[in-house]
Design a protein around this motif. Structure first.
Motif, PDB file in Angstrom:
ATOM      1  N   SER A  19     -16.795  -1.705   1.817  1.00 34.57           N
ATOM      2  CA  SER A  19     -18.270  -1.455   2.131  1.00 34.57           C
ATOM      3  C   SER A  19     -19.031  -0.974   0.823  1.00 34.57           C
ATOM      4  O   SER A  19     -19.927  -1.168   0.011  1.00 34.57           O
ATOM      5  CB  SER A  19     -19.101  -1.271   3.021  1.00 34.57           C
ATOM      6  N   ALA A  20     -18.240   0.019  -0.162  1.00 37.52           N
ATOM      7  CA  ALA A  20     -18.702   0.536  -0.652  1.00 37.52           C
ATOM      8  C   ALA A  20     -18.190   0.075  -2.446  1.00 37.52           C
ATOM      9  O   ALA A  20     -19.157  -0.102  -3.498  1.00 37.52           O
ATOM     10  CB  ALA A  20     -17.462   1.904  -0.906  1.00 37.52           C
ATOM     11  N   LEU A  21     -17.342  -1.131  -2.019  1.00 36.40           N
ATOM     12  CA  LEU A  21     -17.606  -1.996  -3.495  1.00 36.40           C
ATOM     13  C   LEU A  21     -19.009  -3.356  -2.548  1.00 36.40           C
ATOM     14  O   LEU A  21     -19.399  -3.241  -4.647  1.00 36.40           O
ATOM     15  CB  LEU A  21     -16.098  -3.124  -3.113  1.00 36.40           C
ATOM     16  N   ILE A  22     -18.921  -3.431  -1.892  1.00 39.46           N
ATOM     17  CA  ILE A  22     -19.954  -4.668  -1.663  1.00 39.46           C
ATOM     18  C   ILE A  22     -21.534  -3.489  -1.755  1.00 39.46           C
ATOM     19  O   ILE A  22     -22.208  -4.662  -2.821  1.00 39.46           O
ATOM     20  CB  ILE A  22     -20.366  -4.457  -0.356  1.00 39.46           C
ATOM     21  N   LYS A  23     -21.474  -2.626  -2.216  1.00 39.01           N
ATOM     22  CA  LYS A  23     -22.800  -1.560  -2.206  1.00 39.01           C
ATOM     23  C   LYS A  23     -22.845  -1.860  -4.366  1.00 39.01           C
ATOM     24  O   LYS A  23     -23.877  -1.842  -4.660  1.00 39.01           O
ATOM     25  CB  LYS A  23     -22.113   0.250  -2.087  1.00 39.01           C
ATOM     26  N   GLN A  24     -21.264  -1.453  -4.816  1.00 39.89           N
ATOM     27  CA  GLN A  24     -21.493  -1.323  -6.311  1.00 39.89           C
ATOM     28  C   GLN A  24     -22.306  -3.327  -6.518  1.00 39.89           C
ATOM     29  O   GLN A  24     -22.630  -2.767  -7.735  1.00 39.89           O
ATOM     30  CB  GLN A  24     -20.109  -1.376  -6.718  1.00 39.89           C
ATOM     31  N   ILE A  25     -21.478  -3.899  -5.406  1.00 45.87           N
ATOM     32  CA  ILE A  25     -21.534  -5.457  -6.560  1.00 45.87           C
ATOM     33  C   ILE A  25     -23.384  -5.674  -5.946  1.00 45.87           C
ATOM     34  O   ILE A  25     -24.289  -6.156  -7.020  1.00 45.87           O
ATOM     35  CB  ILE A  25     -21.083  -6.430  -5.728  1.00 45.87           C
ATOM     36  N   ASN A  26     -24.211  -4.757  -5.557  1.00 48.09           N
ATOM     37  CA  ASN A  26     -25.142  -5.217  -4.875  1.00 48.09           C
ATOM     38  C   ASN A  26     -26.154  -4.919  -5.786  1.00 48.09           C
ATOM     39  O   ASN A  26     -27.237  -4.848  -6.089  1.00 48.09           O
ATOM     40  CB  ASN A  26     -25.933  -4.521  -3.451  1.00 48.09           C
ATOM     41  N   ALA A  27     -25.500  -3.251  -6.474  1.00 41.76           N
ATOM     42  CA  ALA A  27     -26.217  -2.310  -6.930  1.00 41.76           C
ATOM     43  C   ALA A  27     -26.229  -3.433  -8.517  1.00 41.76           C
ATOM     44  O   ALA A  27     -27.482  -3.022  -9.304  1.00 41.76           O
ATOM     45  CB  ALA A  27     -25.966  -1.151  -7.889  1.00 41.76           C
ATOM     46  N   LEU A  28     -25.489  -3.856  -9.421  1.00 41.34           N
ATOM     47  CA  LEU A  28     -25.420  -4.529  -9.855  1.00 41.34           C
ATOM     48  C   LEU A  28     -25.875  -5.856 -10.081  1.00 41.34           C
ATOM     49  O   LEU A  28     -26.695  -5.648 -11.549  1.00 41.34           O
ATOM     50  CB  LEU A  28     -23.564  -5.173 -10.790  1.00 41.34           C
ATOM     51  N   GLU A  29     -25.856  -6.526  -8.622  1.00 43.30           N
ATOM     52  CA  GLU A  29     -26.723  -7.695  -8.856  1.00 43.30           C
ATOM     53  C   GLU A  29     -28.365  -6.881  -9.181  1.00 43.30           C
ATOM     54  O   GLU A  29     -29.601  -7.617  -9.390  1.00 43.30           O
ATOM     55  CB  GLU A  29     -26.985  -8.302  -7.610  1.00 43.30           C
ATOM     56  N   GLU A  30     -28.588  -6.637  -8.685  1.00 44.74           N
ATOM     57  CA  GLU A  30     -29.972  -5.723  -8.244  1.00 44.74           C
ATOM     58  C   GLU A  30     -30.004  -5.368 -10.112  1.00 44.74           C
ATOM     59  O   GLU A  30     -31.757  -5.686 -10.948  1.00 44.74           O
ATOM     60  CB  GLU A  30     -30.139  -4.707  -8.026  1.00 44.74           C
ATOM     61  N   GLU A  31     -29.116  -4.852 -11.010  1.00 42.01           N
ATOM     62  CA  GLU A  31     -29.568  -4.128 -12.046  1.00 42.01           C
ATOM     63  C   GLU A  31     -29.663  -5.424 -12.880  1.00 42.01           C
ATOM     64  O   GLU A  31     -30.187  -5.375 -14.139  1.00 42.01           O
ATOM     65  CB  GLU A  31     -28.262  -3.552 -12.788  1.00 42.01           C
ATOM     66  N   THR A  32     -28.874  -6.760 -12.431  1.00 44.74           N
ATOM     67  CA  THR A  32     -28.648  -7.687 -13.720  1.00 44.74           C
ATOM     68  C   THR A  32     -29.843  -9.159 -13.215  1.00 44.74           C
ATOM     69  O   THR A  32     -30.472  -9.460 -13.998  1.00 44.74           O
ATOM     70  CB  THR A  32     -27.695  -8.237 -14.040  1.00 44.74           C
ATOM     71  N   GLY A  33     -30.448  -8.832 -12.080  1.00 47.43           N
ATOM     72  CA  GLY A  33     -32.002  -9.588 -11.570  1.00 47.43           C
ATOM     73  C   GLY A  33     -31.010 -10.455 -11.736  1.00 47.43           C
ATOM     74  O   GLY A  33     -31.915 -11.901 -11.335  1.00 47.43           O
TER      75      GLY A  33
END
Length: 294
Positions: A31-45
């Motif tokens: 779950s912690a890893l998925i949060k980081q990936i989600n944050a990266l997707e938000e950063e990159t759009g």
């Protein structure tokens, strides 16, 4: 701005093709890893992964970021290593302050011994003005711009300058006079030769041997006229030359004024000389002092 921690998590996930496997390798929860990936997707759009029955698959945006991300992480690691090497160089660099009255030749004579114990040592020479203001600033900020200087190491001087020191040698106190002075023709003089003469002497509470000489003159030679000064600077050497005064010095300080001649004094006064440094020296200064003390 791209978060390198999130980018590293993305790279790990792409390589393992699984959130669970990547999370295990990174010692974090899925779950912690998925949060980081989600944050990266938000950063990159951009969407970076497609979920398939065989696991995770990079999208076209994900594939592009993966290739560029490998380069970015490699460059970031290289930058950190370069910074670390720079820091290592600084940790091995001793900054030695020098002036006409504080030459660094005493350190030069010790370097052979020091390099045997510290091969990576680097010496940086930092000139400073031999004025009262500059010297006061040096001692008040010891360790910030200058790590150590060569100078007088006695309890009175260390207390006056609020610093620490290590004695490496001792030098006799002699007399400096102008070339035209009658005493300049002598090879050696007695203290009685100074009767009725004008003497330049460092003011009290700044150097132990000069305080001892002052007490001797006051007690046993009251006809010698004493003129106080606070620091060995160009003004003092000029005053000696222009007024025909006698100045007590060591051979270390004579080079500050080439027109003065040093005449040997037949007495036992000498100056403990060595290295001066902060009362709270850095680790590299402590190492340097150990190298000359062991």
């Amino acid at each position: 701005m791209l978060n390198l921690r999130h980018l590293q998590a993305f790279i790990e996930t792409a390589q393992y093709g699984s959130f669970h496997k990547a999370a295990d390798a990174m010692y974090i929860t899925p779950s912690a890893l998925i949060k980081q990936i989600n944050a990266l997707e938000e950063e990159t759009g951009a969407v970076l992964f497609e979920r398939t029955q065989r696991g995770l698959k990079l999208t076209r945006s994900g594939e592009s970021l993966y290739q560029d991300g490998l380069v970015l992480l490699r460059d970031a690691e290289a930058a950190i290593m370069r910074a670390k090497r720079q820091n290592d160089d600084l940790d091995q660099m001793i900054r030695v302050g020098t002036s006409p009255v504080s030459p660094a030749d005493s350190i030069a004579s010790l370097l052979g011994k020091i390099y045997e114990k510290w091969p990576g040592l680097k010496i940086q020479i930092v000139p400073f003005a031999n004025t009262s203001k500059a010297v006061d600033r040096l001692f008040s900020t010891f360790g910030e711009e200058i790590d150590l200087i060569c100078g007088v190491v006695d309890p009175v001087h260390l207390k006056y300058r609020r610093c620490a020191g290590t004695v490496t040698e001792k030098y006799p106190v002699n007399a400096a006079v102008p070339m035209y002075h009658p005493l300049a023709r002598k090879d050696a003089i007695e203290i009685n030769d100074l009767e009725m003469k004008d003497i330049l002497l460092m003011s009290e509470g700044k150097m132990e041997v000069m305080d001892q000489i002052r007490n001797d003159l006051r007690t046993n030679h009251p006809d010698i006229r004493i003129h106080d000064f606070d620091i060995y600077d160009s003004e003092v050497f000029n005053q000696c030359e222009q007024n025909g005064y006698v100045l007590f010095i060591t051979e270390k300080w004579l080079q500050a004024h080439p027109t003065l001649r040093m005449v040997k004094m037949n007495w036992d006064y000498e100056v403990p000389y060595g290295l001066l440094y902060s009362c709270t020296p850095s680790l590299k200064v402590k190492r340097f002092i150990r190298c000359i003390s062991d």
